[in-house]
Each structure stands twice: as C-alpha cells, then as structure tokens.
Design a protein around this motif. Structure first.
Motif, PDB file in Angstrom:
ATOM      1  N   ARG A 242       1.008  -5.746 -10.889  1.00 10.82           N
ATOM      2  CA  ARG A 242       1.643  -6.793 -10.080  1.00 10.82           C
ATOM      3  C   ARG A 242       2.009  -6.277  -8.703  1.00 10.82           C
ATOM      4  N   LEU A 243       2.567  -5.065  -8.653  1.00 14.73           N
ATOM      5  CA  LEU A 243       3.011  -4.511  -7.380  1.00 14.73           C
ATOM      6  C   LEU A 243       1.833  -4.256  -6.444  1.00 14.73           C
ATOM      7  N   TYR A 244       0.730  -3.761  -6.987  1.00 12.71           N
ATOM      8  CA  TYR A 244      -0.446  -3.502  -6.146  1.00 12.71           C
ATOM      9  C   TYR A 244      -0.984  -4.809  -5.565  1.00 12.71           C
ATOM     10  N   SER A 245      -1.042  -5.836  -6.386  1.00 14.51           N
ATOM     11  CA  SER A 245      -1.497  -7.145  -5.923  1.00 14.51           C
ATOM     12  C   SER A 245      -0.563  -7.700  -4.852  1.00 14.51           C
ATOM     13  N   ASP A 246       0.722  -7.534  -5.058  1.00 16.93           N
ATOM     14  CA  ASP A 246       1.729  -8.004  -4.105  1.00 16.93           C
ATOM     15  C   ASP A 246       1.602  -7.269  -2.777  1.00 16.93           C
ATOM     16  N   TYR A 247       1.385  -5.976  -2.853  1.00 18.61           N
ATOM     17  CA  TYR A 247       1.282  -5.146  -1.636  1.00 18.61           C
ATOM     18  C   TYR A 247       0.039  -5.521  -0.830  1.00 18.61           C
ATOM     19  N   THR A 248      -1.086  -5.701  -1.502  1.00 17.23           N
ATOM     20  CA  THR A 248      -2.314  -6.050  -0.783  1.00 17.23           C
ATOM     21  C   THR A 248      -2.204  -7.423  -0.138  1.00 17.23           C
ATOM     22  N   MET A 249      -1.504  -8.348  -0.791  1.00 22.02           N
ATOM     23  CA  MET A 249      -1.337  -9.690  -0.241  1.00 22.02           C
ATOM     24  C   MET A 249      -0.486  -9.661   1.020  1.00 22.02           C
ATOM     25  N   ARG A 250       0.545  -8.837   1.017  1.00 19.09           N
ATOM     26  CA  ARG A 250       1.527  -8.864   2.095  1.00 19.09           C
ATOM     27  C   ARG A 250       1.088  -8.056   3.318  1.00 19.09           C
ATOM     28  N   HIS A 251       0.816  -6.798   3.161  1.00 20.07           N
ATOM     29  CA  HIS A 251       0.461  -5.986   4.332  1.00 20.07           C
ATOM     30  C   HIS A 251      -0.315  -4.718   3.970  1.00 20.07           C
ATOM     31  N   GLY A 252      -0.978  -4.730   2.842  1.00 17.02           N
ATOM     32  CA  GLY A 252      -1.679  -3.528   2.411  1.00 17.02           C
ATOM     33  C   GLY A 252      -2.912  -3.227   3.245  1.00 17.02           C
ATOM     34  N   GLN A 253      -3.223  -1.944   3.379  1.00 20.70           N
ATOM     35  CA  GLN A 253      -4.390  -1.505   4.134  1.00 20.70           C
ATOM     36  C   GLN A 253      -5.362  -0.731   3.256  1.00 20.70           C
ATOM     37  N   THR A 254      -4.845   0.335   2.627  1.00 19.49           N
ATOM     38  CA  THR A 254      -5.700   1.179   1.788  1.00 19.49           C
ATOM     39  C   THR A 254      -4.921   1.617   0.550  1.00 19.49           C
ATOM     40  N   PRO A 255      -5.604   2.040  -0.513  1.00 16.41           N
ATOM     41  CA  PRO A 255      -4.919   2.583  -1.686  1.00 16.41           C
ATOM     42  C   PRO A 255      -4.058   3.793  -1.345  1.00 16.41           C
ATOM     43  N   GLU A 256      -4.483   4.555  -0.339  1.00 14.50           N
ATOM     44  CA  GLU A 256      -3.696   5.724   0.075  1.00 14.50           C
ATOM     45  C   GLU A 256      -2.374   5.305   0.702  1.00 14.50           C
ATOM     46  N   ASP A 257      -2.398   4.243   1.512  1.00 17.15           N
ATOM     47  CA  ASP A 257      -1.158   3.704   2.090  1.00 17.15           C
ATOM     48  C   ASP A 257      -0.212   3.250   0.986  1.00 17.15           C
ATOM     49  N   PHE A 258      -0.782   2.602  -0.016  1.00 16.73           N
ATOM     50  CA  PHE A 258       0.025   2.115  -1.130  1.00 16.73           C
ATOM     51  C   PHE A 258       0.685   3.283  -1.863  1.00 16.73           C
ATOM     52  N   HIS A 259      -0.037   4.344  -2.069  1.00 15.49           N
ATOM     53  CA  HIS A 259       0.522   5.506  -2.768  1.00 15.49           C
ATOM     54  C   HIS A 259       1.720   6.073  -2.013  1.00 15.49           C
ATOM     55  N   GLU A 260       1.579   6.222  -0.697  1.00 13.37           N
ATOM     56  CA  GLU A 260       2.681   6.752   0.109  1.00 13.37           C
ATOM     57  C   GLU A 260       3.895   5.824   0.051  1.00 13.37           C
ATOM     58  N   ALA A 261       3.645   4.515   0.101  1.00 16.54           N
ATOM     59  CA  ALA A 261       4.741   3.557   0.050  1.00 16.54           C
ATOM     60  C   ALA A 261       5.464   3.615  -1.295  1.00 16.54           C
ATOM     61  N   VAL A 262       4.702   3.697  -2.379  1.00 15.93           N
ATOM     62  CA  VAL A 262       5.296   3.773  -3.719  1.00 15.93           C
ATOM     63  C   VAL A 262       6.129   5.032  -3.876  1.00 15.93           C
ATOM     64  N   ARG A 263       5.582   6.143  -3.433  1.00 20.63           N
ATOM     65  CA  ARG A 263       6.310   7.415  -3.552  1.00 20.63           C
ATOM     66  C   ARG A 263       7.643   7.354  -2.804  1.00 20.63           C
ATOM     67  N   ASP A 264       7.632   6.801  -1.593  1.00 20.24           N
ATOM     68  CA  ASP A 264       8.867   6.696  -0.805  1.00 20.24           C
ATOM     69  C   ASP A 264       9.863   5.737  -1.455  1.00 20.24           C
TER      70      ASP A 264
END
Length: 401
Positions: A242-264
């Motif tokens: 759900r979170l990955y889908s939400d992130y891509t819908m809102r302002h996601g760019q790459t899976p790597e960006d998502f990883h950094e955001a999740v970690r933070d």
C-alpha cells in the motif's frame, strides 16, 4: 471529651463508608485521565478492550479554533419507512428531508476503494454525493470539519454538520421520490472517504479533547453520537504494498528514492515512539509533515482499536485488496449482501467485468519495490499486522503469503 471522641469515630466511619461505596459503585464504569485539568470540558467513558462501549460525553460547546461540538446536537429521529437514515427538518419555513450516508467505505487509500466505490454506485438503488472529491470522497469526518484542506496543507473555513448534509441533498430528493408499492423508500447513499478510518489528526480541535496530550474522543465517538446503526466497509491491503503504491501516486520517482524515504521515516517514527505513545505519534499533524511518505497509514491495528472500542465488530465488513483482485465477484457479492442490495447473477457478472478503476500507470513505469525496502517495511509493520490479526481473529491479515 467523650462526646468529641464519639463524634470523631462517627465521622471516620461515615467517610470510610462513602469511600467504599464510591469505589465499588463506579468501579469499571468511567476511566478518568489524571492529566485532564479540573476545569476540563467533559469526560468520556471508554475501554481498551475490543468491544463497543456506551458513550458518556457531555456537550461543552466549541471554543476558539475548535470544531463544532456535535455532542450539543440531538440525534436525528430517523424515519422507519426509509432504508437510508433520513429525517425531516424545518428549513426556511418548510420541512425538508435530510439524509446521512447509509454506508461509509472507510478505507484505506490505495487499497482499491475507488474501484469498489464505483461498483457499489453502479447499483440502481445507490446514489452518490454532491460535489465530492473523485465522485466519492467528502473528507468531512477526518479533515473538513476541522478546517483542513483535502491534502492537509492549508486551512479553510470549517465545514459544519449542515455543510456535510448538503452533500446529500440531491440524493435525499431522489430517495424521497422513489417509493415502493408498500410505501418504503429503498434507495441509499454513501460516503467513500478512506481517510476517515485512520486520519485522526484533527483531534486537538475536538472540544472534549482540550488540554490533553492525546485524544479521548475521536471520529468513531462523533459518528456514534449521530448514527443509530451505521454500516462500515473497510478494505485493507498489505501495508508494505500500500505504501509503495501511495508513494508512486503522490511524488515517487524511483525505487531507490522510495527506499531512502522509508529508511528516514522509520527513524523518525521510532524516535517519536521512544518518548511518546503510539497514538501521539500517529495522530500528529506536525510529525506527519516531517515524513516523506505516509507510513503511518499502514499501522491499521491502532486505528481499528479506536473503532472497535466504540462500535461492535458486526458493524464492519472488513475485506482485503488481495481477495478483491483474485475474486472480485465473490467480494462484490459479500458487499451487496452486507448493504442488503438486490441483484441478479447476470448483473453481478456484468459489473465485475468492468476494468479496474484508478489503476496506476506511474507505478508500472517505476518498476517493483527494492527487496531491501520490503524487508524494512515488513519488519516495521509486523507488530501492527500481528495485533490486527489477533484483534480480528483472522491470520489472513498477517499478509504472510
């Protein structure tokens, strides 16, 4: 001297008897928050177990910067010959039909609520709302009654209860016009605002919560005061997906960006929870604005407990997105049955053949989530998934396969 001693003994006995009576008479009835000031607006009867409880919340009136106090409003007298909760109220010298939603599709976002709402509204006996976001969402209970915008980024004039009812004026007119031969009004309307399930960030503006560190009154308490027998539909998805889908819908760019955001974001949430309660961290506007994702929305059990502390379990139809994807016909059948809607197998087959609504093309372009990100998120959500599965007595909500 002897009289004084006798009087003292008598007073001591009366005091002990009074304390004993108060202790046993009120034992288990009301839990008071010791942090609440003596001049507080009111108290609420609540429980930490998963069952419906009787409310005991006083009307106190809204202060500056506080939302309308719904507890100052009497519960409407619903008409018995209407399936939908409706009543007549005097307006501009005339009696007009007012209606609340028959059902609430509570959430959660990016779990298929748009698709499910479309298939519910396709039924001939179901009516939509006026000027709704994406034709289904009002955001009254979670945001607009507090003056927050849809995205929580700005402030606007709060929408009061009358404003909420205006979203169903067209539906009310249609409900009033359509009547069976027996004199029964069979049509219904609904509200499909998924954020209502989990977004309690407006709680400081509820008058009964004034001066508290965390709420004793949340959205379920407010809805309970207004409704007699609400119907809630909840569709949940593996919180990691759900979170990955939400992130891509809102302002996601790459899976790597998502990883950094999740970690933070995990670091921020963990740091908060070391010093505050889970509720304080998940219900905070300020903390949410520091996050790069909406990671807090996947902690389903925290929100589910709030709802089950006010409403009984049988008032919820709880579904899984994964089951909807595998067998939409069976799931839609359970929804129609829950809403007591008549249908034929031919109609059911035709509506389930319609392509999935609101499918994300952006997610397809980004590609799959990194495996290391999934490991991080699965670990973060594990405790909440186990809590939810235990709460609902269903291991399917562990999302182990």
């Amino acid at each position: 001297m002897k009289i004084g001693t006798t009087r003292l003994v008598f007073l001591l006995l009366v005091s002990c008897a009074t304390i004993w009576f108060m202790t046993w008479h009120y034992r288990g009835t009301v839990i008071y928050d010791a942090k609440r000031p003596m001049y507080s607006h009111g108290y609420v009867q609540y429980s930490t177990v998963h069952k419906s409880v009787k409310q005991d919340i006083r009307c106190v009136g809204a202060g500056p910067d506080e939302a309308e106090d719904l507890f100052c409003m009497e519960k409407p007298q619903y008409l018995p010959n209407f399936k939908n909760p409706c009543w007549y109220a005097k307006e501009d010298g005339k009696f007009r039909l007012k209606c609340l939603p028959y059902y609430h599709l509570l959430g959660v976002c990016k779990s298929g609520t748009t698709d499910l709402s479309y298939r519910i509204l396709a039924h001939e006996d179901v009516l939509g709302c006026n000027d709704c976001w994406k034709k289904k969402e009002i955001f009254y209970w979670c945001r607009r009654r507090y003056g927050y915008t849809v995205d929580m980024e700005g402030v606007r004039t709060p929408c009061n209860f009358s404003c909420f009812l205006q979203k169903f004026t067209t539906a009310a007119q249609k409900i009033e016009q359509e009547v069976t031969e027996s004199g029964y009004h069979n049509m219904i309307t609904g509200d499909a605002s998924p954020s209502d399930f989990s977004d309690f960030r407006g709680w400081p503006k509820i008058p009964q919560n004034a001066g508290l560190q965390e709420p004793v009154v949340t959205t379920p308490h407010l809805i309970r005061h207004v409704y007699t027998d609400p119907k809630f539909i909840l569709i949940l998805r593996n919180p990691t997906d759900r979170l990955y889908s939400d992130y891509t819908m809102r302002h996601g760019q790459t899976p790597e960006d998502f990883h950094e955001a999740v970690r933070d974001d995990i670091r921020i949430e963990d740091a908060c929870m070391r010093n505050h309660s889970v509720e304080q961290c998940l219900y905070s506007v300020e903390l949410a604005r520091k996050l790069r994702t909406r990671i807090f929305l996947g902690c389903y059990s925290v929100y589910m407990r709030q709802w089950l502390n006010v409403f009984p379990r049988d008032q919820f139809l709880i579904l899984r997105t994964e089951d909807h994807d595998k067998d939409p016909t069976a799931q839609l059948k359970s929804v129609y049955n829950y809403l007591k809607l008549n249908y034929t197998e031919e109609w059911l087959a035709s509506i389930t053949r319609v392509p999935h609504q609101n499918a994300s093309e952006k997610k397809k372009r980004m590609g799959p989530m990194l495996e290391k990100t999934r490991v991080l998120l699965d670990a973060f959500y594990s405790r909440y998934n186990h809590d939810l599965a235990d709460m609902l007595q269903d291991k399917m909500f562990l999302w182990l396969s």
